[in-house]
Motif scaffolding. Structure first.
Motif, PDB file in Angstrom:
ATOM      1  N   ARG A  47       6.504 -10.978  18.833  1.00 17.91           N
ATOM      2  CA  ARG A  47       6.717 -12.178  18.013  1.00 17.91           C
ATOM      3  C   ARG A  47       7.935 -12.956  18.519  1.00 17.91           C
ATOM      4  O   ARG A  47       7.931 -14.169  18.634  1.00 17.91           O
ATOM      5  CB  ARG A  47       6.916 -11.781  16.542  1.00 17.91           C
ATOM      6  N   MET A  48       8.987 -12.185  18.850  1.00 19.46           N
ATOM      7  CA  MET A  48      10.216 -12.857  19.298  1.00 19.46           C
ATOM      8  C   MET A  48      10.035 -13.517  20.665  1.00 19.46           C
ATOM      9  O   MET A  48      10.618 -14.566  20.937  1.00 19.46           O
ATOM     10  CB  MET A  48      11.362 -11.852  19.341  1.00 19.46           C
ATOM     11  N   ALA A  49       9.208 -12.896  21.536  1.00 20.68           N
ATOM     12  CA  ALA A  49       8.947 -13.507  22.849  1.00 20.68           C
ATOM     13  C   ALA A  49       8.260 -14.860  22.634  1.00 20.68           C
ATOM     14  O   ALA A  49       8.560 -15.845  23.322  1.00 20.68           O
ATOM     15  CB  ALA A  49       8.083 -12.594  23.696  1.00 20.68           C
ATOM     16  N   LEU A  50       7.351 -14.889  21.640  1.00 22.55           N
ATOM     17  CA  LEU A  50       6.664 -16.136  21.332  1.00 22.55           C
ATOM     18  C   LEU A  50       7.668 -17.191  20.839  1.00 22.55           C
ATOM     19  O   LEU A  50       7.604 -18.363  21.235  1.00 22.55           O
ATOM     20  CB  LEU A  50       5.590 -15.871  20.268  1.00 22.55           C
ATOM     21  N   VAL A  51       8.615 -16.739  19.996  1.00 18.57           N
ATOM     22  CA  VAL A  51       9.649 -17.663  19.502  1.00 18.57           C
ATOM     23  C   VAL A  51      10.433 -18.221  20.695  1.00 18.57           C
ATOM     24  O   VAL A  51      10.700 -19.431  20.787  1.00 18.57           O
ATOM     25  CB  VAL A  51      10.607 -16.927  18.522  1.00 18.57           C
ATOM     26  N   GLY A  72      24.240 -18.699  20.637  1.00 18.27           N
ATOM     27  CA  GLY A  72      23.999 -18.906  19.201  1.00 18.27           C
ATOM     28  C   GLY A  72      22.574 -18.470  18.853  1.00 18.27           C
ATOM     29  O   GLY A  72      22.341 -17.773  17.850  1.00 18.27           O
ATOM     30  N   PHE A  73      21.615 -18.870  19.694  1.00 17.38           N
ATOM     31  CA  PHE A  73      20.203 -18.528  19.489  1.00 17.38           C
ATOM     32  C   PHE A  73      20.039 -17.001  19.511  1.00 17.38           C
ATOM     33  O   PHE A  73      19.345 -16.411  18.668  1.00 17.38           O
ATOM     34  CB  PHE A  73      19.408 -19.194  20.623  1.00 17.38           C
ATOM     35  N   TYR A  74      20.725 -16.357  20.480  1.00 13.26           N
ATOM     36  CA  TYR A  74      20.667 -14.898  20.619  1.00 13.26           C
ATOM     37  C   TYR A  74      21.174 -14.226  19.334  1.00 13.26           C
ATOM     38  O   TYR A  74      20.482 -13.396  18.730  1.00 13.26           O
ATOM     39  CB  TYR A  74      21.531 -14.467  21.821  1.00 13.26           C
ATOM     40  N   SER A  75      22.371 -14.624  18.891  1.00 13.18           N
ATOM     41  CA  SER A  75      22.986 -13.954  17.721  1.00 13.18           C
ATOM     42  C   SER A  75      22.169 -14.219  16.464  1.00 13.18           C
ATOM     43  O   SER A  75      21.928 -13.316  15.653  1.00 13.18           O
ATOM     44  CB  SER A  75      24.413 -14.442  17.477  1.00 13.18           C
ATOM     45  N   MET A  76      21.728 -15.488  16.322  1.00 10.04           N
ATOM     46  CA  MET A  76      21.004 -15.850  15.095  1.00 10.04           C
ATOM     47  C   MET A  76      19.687 -15.061  14.983  1.00 10.04           C
ATOM     48  O   MET A  76      19.409 -14.448  13.959  1.00 10.04           O
ATOM     49  CB  MET A  76      20.723 -17.341  15.120  1.00 10.04           C
ATOM     50  N   THR A 131      16.420  -5.265  18.038  1.00  9.44           N
ATOM     51  CA  THR A 131      17.209  -4.437  18.953  1.00  9.44           C
ATOM     52  C   THR A 131      17.712  -5.331  20.096  1.00  9.44           C
ATOM     53  O   THR A 131      17.248  -6.452  20.276  1.00  9.44           O
ATOM     54  CB  THR A 131      16.351  -3.326  19.578  1.00  9.44           C
ATOM     55  N   LYS A 132      18.637  -4.761  20.887  1.00  5.65           N
ATOM     56  CA  LYS A 132      19.184  -5.540  21.999  1.00  5.65           C
ATOM     57  C   LYS A 132      18.055  -5.898  22.980  1.00  5.65           C
ATOM     58  O   LYS A 132      17.980  -7.014  23.486  1.00  5.65           O
ATOM     59  CB  LYS A 132      20.271  -4.729  22.701  1.00  5.65           C
ATOM     60  N   GLU A 133      17.149  -4.934  23.238  1.00  2.00           N
ATOM     61  CA  GLU A 133      16.094  -5.173  24.218  1.00  2.00           C
ATOM     62  C   GLU A 133      15.160  -6.307  23.783  1.00  2.00           C
ATOM     63  O   GLU A 133      14.767  -7.149  24.587  1.00  2.00           O
ATOM     64  CB  GLU A 133      15.306  -3.881  24.430  1.00  2.00           C
ATOM     65  N   GLU A 134      14.837  -6.311  22.480  1.00  4.19           N
ATOM     66  CA  GLU A 134      13.954  -7.372  21.968  1.00  4.19           C
ATOM     67  C   GLU A 134      14.624  -8.739  22.123  1.00  4.19           C
ATOM     68  O   GLU A 134      13.970  -9.725  22.488  1.00  4.19           O
ATOM     69  CB  GLU A 134      13.620  -7.117  20.489  1.00  4.19           C
ATOM     70  N   THR A 135      15.936  -8.790  21.857  1.00  2.82           N
ATOM     71  CA  THR A 135      16.618 -10.087  21.909  1.00  2.82           C
ATOM     72  C   THR A 135      16.838 -10.536  23.354  1.00  2.82           C
ATOM     73  O   THR A 135      16.681 -11.721  23.668  1.00  2.82           O
ATOM     74  CB  THR A 135      17.963 -10.021  21.155  1.00  2.82           C
ATOM     75  N   VAL A 136      17.186  -9.581  24.246  1.00  2.00           N
ATOM     76  CA  VAL A 136      17.344  -9.946  25.667  1.00  2.00           C
ATOM     77  C   VAL A 136      16.014 -10.494  26.192  1.00  2.00           C
ATOM     78  O   VAL A 136      15.968 -11.507  26.893  1.00  2.00           O
ATOM     79  CB  VAL A 136      17.788  -8.711  26.497  1.00  2.00           C
ATOM     80  N   GLN A 137      14.925  -9.856  25.801  1.00  2.00           N
ATOM     81  CA  GLN A 137      13.605 -10.312  26.243  1.00  2.00           C
ATOM     82  C   GLN A 137      13.330 -11.743  25.760  1.00  2.00           C
ATOM     83  O   GLN A 137      12.817 -12.575  26.513  1.00  2.00           O
ATOM     84  CB  GLN A 137      12.528  -9.371  25.709  1.00  2.00           C
ATOM     85  N   MET A 138      13.717 -12.028  24.506  1.00  2.00           N
ATOM     86  CA  MET A 138      13.471 -13.361  23.971  1.00  2.00           C
ATOM     87  C   MET A 138      14.246 -14.422  24.776  1.00  2.00           C
ATOM     88  O   MET A 138      13.713 -15.486  25.105  1.00  2.00           O
ATOM     89  CB  MET A 138      13.897 -13.399  22.504  1.00  2.00           C
ATOM     90  N   ILE A 139      15.506 -14.107  25.099  1.00  2.00           N
ATOM     91  CA  ILE A 139      16.317 -15.063  25.873  1.00  2.00           C
ATOM     92  C   ILE A 139      15.723 -15.242  27.273  1.00  2.00           C
ATOM     93  O   ILE A 139      15.664 -16.346  27.814  1.00  2.00           O
ATOM     94  CB  ILE A 139      17.790 -14.561  25.953  1.00  2.00           C
ATOM     95  N   PHE A 140      15.251 -14.127  27.850  1.00  2.00           N
ATOM     96  CA  PHE A 140      14.604 -14.189  29.175  1.00  2.00           C
ATOM     97  C   PHE A 140      13.406 -15.148  29.117  1.00  2.00           C
ATOM     98  O   PHE A 140      13.252 -16.032  29.952  1.00  2.00           O
ATOM     99  CB  PHE A 140      14.166 -12.767  29.566  1.00  2.00           C
TER     100      PHE A 140
END
Ligand code: HEM
Length: 463
Positions: free
Chosen positions: A362-366, A415-419, A427-436
Motif C-alpha cells: 500500500r505504501m509503495a502505491l502511495v 517530511g514525507f518519510y517521517s509523516m 517499519t523502516k524497510e516499508e518506509t525506505v521502499q516507499m521513498i525509493f
C-alpha cells in the motif's frame, strides 16, 4: 621394427588390457556401450556452470519474471551481432557513416543485423532496469546478497556506458550532437571538468580521435568488463545458495525446501524464455529499422539537441538545477543511496517477500502516486513561476539554483518519510521502499518529459 608394426602391437596390447579390465569389472564394459550423444555432452557442459539441483520454490516465474536470464540472452545477442558488425564498420569520421549505409544496402542481412544489435541494446537497458526493480522489491539485496547488489550496479553502469559509446559510432546527426551535448556537460565538473572533457573527447572537439577511442572502448574494453562482472554476478548467486526464497507476506522464512534437478526443470524454463525473447526481437527487427539520420554535420546543430533517451532524466534536471547539481551532486547522491541500501540497519529482514509486506504494498502505491503528482507540478512551477536566481540575488547560482532547491526537495522527502512512517506505523524497510518508489517514479517522469514533452529550445510542448 617398422613404426606401423609397433603401433599395431601397442593397440593390441591396449585392447588386451581393456578386455582383462572388463572381465574383472563388468560394469565398465556396460558403461562403455552406453550411447553418449550430443544430449550427454550438453548436459555435462550445463552442469559445469549450474548446480545439479535447485529449490523448487525458486522456479516460480513470478519470482524473477525471467529478467536476469533475458539480460544474459541480450548480452550474448549483442556480442554475436557486434562481432558481425565489425566486419563492415569503419571507425573513421570520413568513412563511418558510409560504411553503415553500405552495410544496410549492400551486405546480405546487414540491415537486419544492425537492427537486432540496436534494439537488443535498448531493450537490455529496460530489462536490466526491471531486473534491478525486481531484486529491490523482493528484498534480494539483503545479506548474503549485498555484494551482488553492488556487482549488479556495476553491471548497470557498464551497460549504460556501452550504449553511450555505441551511440556515436554511426556518425549521423543524432549521434554527433547527442554525444556533443553529453560530453559538453562534463565542463561543469568542479576543478577538473575541462581536463576530463578534453580526455574523453580526446581533443577540444568531437573528431577522429574521439570516434576511434569510443570504438575501442565499445568493442573491446566494455564487453570484457561486462563478461567479467557477469561471471562474478553468477558466482555470487551460487555462493548465496541460489536465488532468494520466495514467500508470502505472513510466511516465516522458509528452509531450502524440496529441490528438483536443474535439467530439465530450470533449463527448460530458461530455454523457453530465451526462444520467446529471440523471436520477439527478430520479428521487431524485421519490421522496424534502427534510426539513421543525415551524416554528421558539426556546423549544423538540430533544435532541440537531445541526449540519448536513457540520459534524458538528467538533461531534464539540467533545466531545473545548476549543472553542477544536475550532473554531479544529484547523480552522486543517487549512487550513494543505491549502494547504501543493503547496509541500512533494518530491524527485520523480509528477503523473498514482494514489497516487504501487505502494508508495504500500500505504501509503495502511495509513493508512486505522490511521485506522479509532485514531479509534473514541480516541473511546471519551476518552468513558469519560480526563478531561484532572481529570488535570491547576490549569491552564486550554484547556491540559489542548486543548494536551495535540492535542500527543499530533500526536506520535503524527509517530511514525507517521517509523516508516513508515523501515520502507517510502518517499519523502516516499508518506509525506505516507499521513498525509493517516490524517487524512481520522479526520475521516470523526468525522463518521459524530456523525451516527449520538450520541443524547440527545450521548451515544454505537447508531443
Ligand atoms: C547486465 C546486467 C545483469 C545481468 C546479465 C544479470 C543477470 C542475473 C541473473 C541471470 C540472475 C539470476 C536469475 C534472475 O534473477 O533472473 C541475477 C540475480 C541477481 N541480480 Fe542480476 N543481472 C544484471 C544486473 C543486475 C543489477 C543492475 C542488479 C541490482 C543492482 C542485480 C542484482 C542481482 C541480485 C542481488 C541477484 C540475486 C537475486 C536473488 O537471489 O533472488 N543484477 N542477475
Amino acid at each position: 621394427m617398422k613404426p606401423t608394426q609397433q603401433n599395431h602391437s601397442v593397440a593390441e596390447q591396449l585392447s588386451l588390457i581393456r578386455r582383462i579390465g572388463y572381465s574383472i569389472f563388468p560394469g565398465m564394459a556396460r558403461q562403455r556401450e552406453k550411447p553418449r550423444g550430443y544430449r550427454h555432452f550438453f548436459n555435462t557442459l550445463i552442469l559445469h556452470f549450474r548446480p545439479r539441483a535447485v529449490p523448487e520454490r525458486t522456479l516460480r516465474f513470478t519470482l524473477t519474471w525471467g529478467l536476469g536470464g533475458m539480460a544474459v540472452v541480450l548480452v550474448f545477442m549483442l556480442l554475436g551481432t557486434g562481432l558481425l558488425l565489425k566486419f563492415a564498420y569503419e571507425p573513421f569520421p570520413g568513412r563511418a557513416y558510409d560504411s553503415i549505409l553500405r552495410l544496410q544496402n549492400e551486405v546480405l542481412f546487414g540491415q537486419l543485423i544492425r537492427n537486432i544489435h540496436h534494439w537488443s541494446a535498448n531493450l537490455l537497458l529496460v530489462v536490466v532496469f526491471l531486473h534491478f526493480l525486481r531484486v529491490f522489491f523482493t528484498g534480494a539485496f539483503h545479506p548474503p546478497r549485498q555484494f551482488n547488489w553492488i556487482f549488479g550496479l556495476g553491471l548497470f553502469l557498464t551497460v549504460l556506458l556501452s550504449n553511450f559509446t555505441g551511440y556515436l559510432l554511426p556518425w549521423d546527426q543524432l549521434a554527433y550532437w547527442a554525444i556533443t551535448i553529453c560530453t559538453g556537460m562534463l565542463e561543469y565538473m568542479p576543478f577538473v571538468g575541462a581536463e576530463v572533457q578534453h580526455w574523453i573527447r580526446s581533443g577540444r572537439e568531437i573528431g577522429p580521435a574521439t570516434l576511434s577511442n569510443f570504438y575501442a572502448i565499445h568493442t573491446a574494453i566494455l564487453p570484457a568488463c561486462i563478461i567479467i562482472l557477469m561471471a562474478f554476478h553468477f558466482w555470487r548467486v551460487r555462493k548465496a545458495g541460489g536465488l532468494v526464497m520466495p514467500r508470502g507476506p505472513d510466511e516465516d522464512a522458509p528452509s531450502r525446501g524440496e529441490t528438483v534437478p536443474t535439467i530439465p526443470n530450470l533449463i527448460l524454463r530458461e530455454v523457453v524464455v530465451a526462444l520467446v525473447l529471440i523471436a520477439i526481437i527478430m520479428a521487431w527487427s524485421v519490421f522496424f529499422n534502427a534510426p539513421l539520420e543525415a551524416k554528421a554535420n558539426p556546423g549544423l546543430s538540430p533544435n532541440p539537441t537531445k541526449a540519448p533517451w536513457y540520459f534524458m532524466g538528467f538533461q531534464e534536471m539540467l533545466l531545473h538545477f545548476h549543472p553542477l547539481f544536475a550532473l554531479f551532486v544529484i547523480p552522486f547522491l543517487i549512487m550513494f543511496a543505491l549502494v547504501s541500501i543493503p547496509y541500512i540497519r533494518y530491524p527485520e529482514r523480509t528477503a523473498g517477500v514482494w514489497f516487504v509486506s501487505l502494508k508495504g504494498r500500500r505504501m509503495a502505491l502511495v509513493g508512486a502516486v505522490a511521485g506522479t503528482i509532485a514531479t509534473p507540478i514541480g516541473i511546471l512551477i519551476d518552468e513558469y513561476m519560480i526563478d531561484f536566481v532572481a529570488w535570491v540575488p547576490g549569491v552564486p547560482s550554484a547556491i540559489s539554483n542548486g543548494v536551495i532547491p535540492l535542500a527543499i526537495i530533500l526536506a520535503g522527502a524527509w517530511g514525507f518519510y517521517s509523516m508516513t512512517k508515523r501515520r502507517y506505523a510502518a517499519t523502516k524497510e516499508e518506509t525506505v521502499q516507499m521513498i525509493f518508489v517516490f524517487f524512481v517514479t520522479a526520475f521516470v517522469i523526468l525522463t518521459v518529459t524530456g523525451i516527449w514533452f520538450r520541443g524547440t529550445a527545450m521548451k515544454l510542448a505537447w508531443p
